[in-house]
Design a protein around this motif. Structure first.
Motif, PDB file in Angstrom:
ATOM      1  N   GLN A  18      -4.399   0.111   6.794  1.00  0.00           N
ATOM      2  CA  GLN A  18      -4.016  -0.224   5.427  1.00  0.00           C
ATOM      3  C   GLN A  18      -5.215  -0.820   4.667  1.00  0.00           C
ATOM      4  OE1 GLN A  18      -0.981  -3.217   5.159  1.00  0.00           O
ATOM      5  NE2 GLN A  18      -0.147  -2.320   3.280  1.00  0.00           N
ATOM      6  N   GLN A  19      -5.963  -1.691   5.310  1.00  0.00           N
ATOM      7  CA  GLN A  19      -7.142  -2.301   4.682  1.00  0.00           C
ATOM      8  C   GLN A  19      -8.217  -1.242   4.393  1.00  0.00           C
ATOM      9  OE1 GLN A  19      -7.700  -5.391   3.573  1.00  0.00           O
ATOM     10  NE2 GLN A  19      -5.552  -5.792   4.022  1.00  0.00           N
ATOM     11  N   SER A  22      -7.084   0.842   1.537  1.00  0.00           N
ATOM     12  CA  SER A  22      -7.190   0.057   0.307  1.00  0.00           C
ATOM     13  C   SER A  22      -8.635   0.033  -0.184  1.00  0.00           C
ATOM     14  CB  SER A  22      -6.675  -1.359   0.559  1.00  0.00           C
ATOM     15  OG  SER A  22      -6.890  -2.175  -0.551  1.00  0.00           O
ATOM     16  N   LYS A  26     -10.088   1.498  -3.639  1.00  0.00           N
ATOM     17  CA  LYS A  26     -10.876   0.695  -4.570  1.00  0.00           C
ATOM     18  C   LYS A  26     -12.196   1.388  -4.908  1.00  0.00           C
ATOM     19  CE  LYS A  26      -9.106  -3.894  -3.412  1.00  0.00           C
ATOM     20  NZ  LYS A  26      -9.422  -5.197  -2.813  1.00  0.00           N
TER      21      LYS A  26
END
Length: 135
Positions: A18-19, A22, A26
């Motif tokens: 998930q990180q 993300s 970004k």
């Protein structure tokens, strides 16, 4: 130091995925934003160039219009002068076609006289001075 890096393992769990996702989002969003800003700057630059060209063209046309108006005014003055001169010449032609005027003109300029006629030439300046002193 290389040995320590090999010893670290990345856990492949949901939080890590998930990180990473993300961060990718970004970066993608940041890239899109940069591209958008670049496109907007390009559009702004082109718009400025088009505006400058249009304003320059309008200014050039206004200047040319001003010059043409000045030429028109000058030409109109010359035309009026030539028309006045033309009218004077037409009157002069009419006078020269008149026999009485022509005879008078010839007698004055060339001291032409008829048969048995004597022409006396009096100086005009002396005659005027005598008339002024007699008063």
């Amino acid at each position: 130091m290389k040995d320590k890096q090999k010893k670290v393992k990345v856990l492949d769990n949901d939080f890590y995925r998930q990180q990473v996702a993300s961060e990718k989002q970004k970066k993608a969003h940041s890239r899109k934003l940069k591209n958008h800003r670049l496109k907007m700057r390009l559009i702004y630059g082109v718009a400025c160039l088009v505006t400058f060209f249009c304003l320059w063209s309008v200014g050039k046309n206004l200047w040319q219009t001003h010059l043409v108006k000045q030429q028109t005014v000058t030409a109109q003055k010359n035309l009026n002068t030539v028309k006045k001169e033309n009218e004077k010449l037409k009157i002069r032609v009419k006078q020269l076609n008149d026999n009485d005027y022509l005879e008078k003109l010839i007698r004055e300029r060339y001291y032409y006289s008829r048969d048995n006629e004597t022409v006396y030439n009096l100086p005009e300046d002396k005659a005027k001075s005598l008339m002024d002193s007699g008063k």
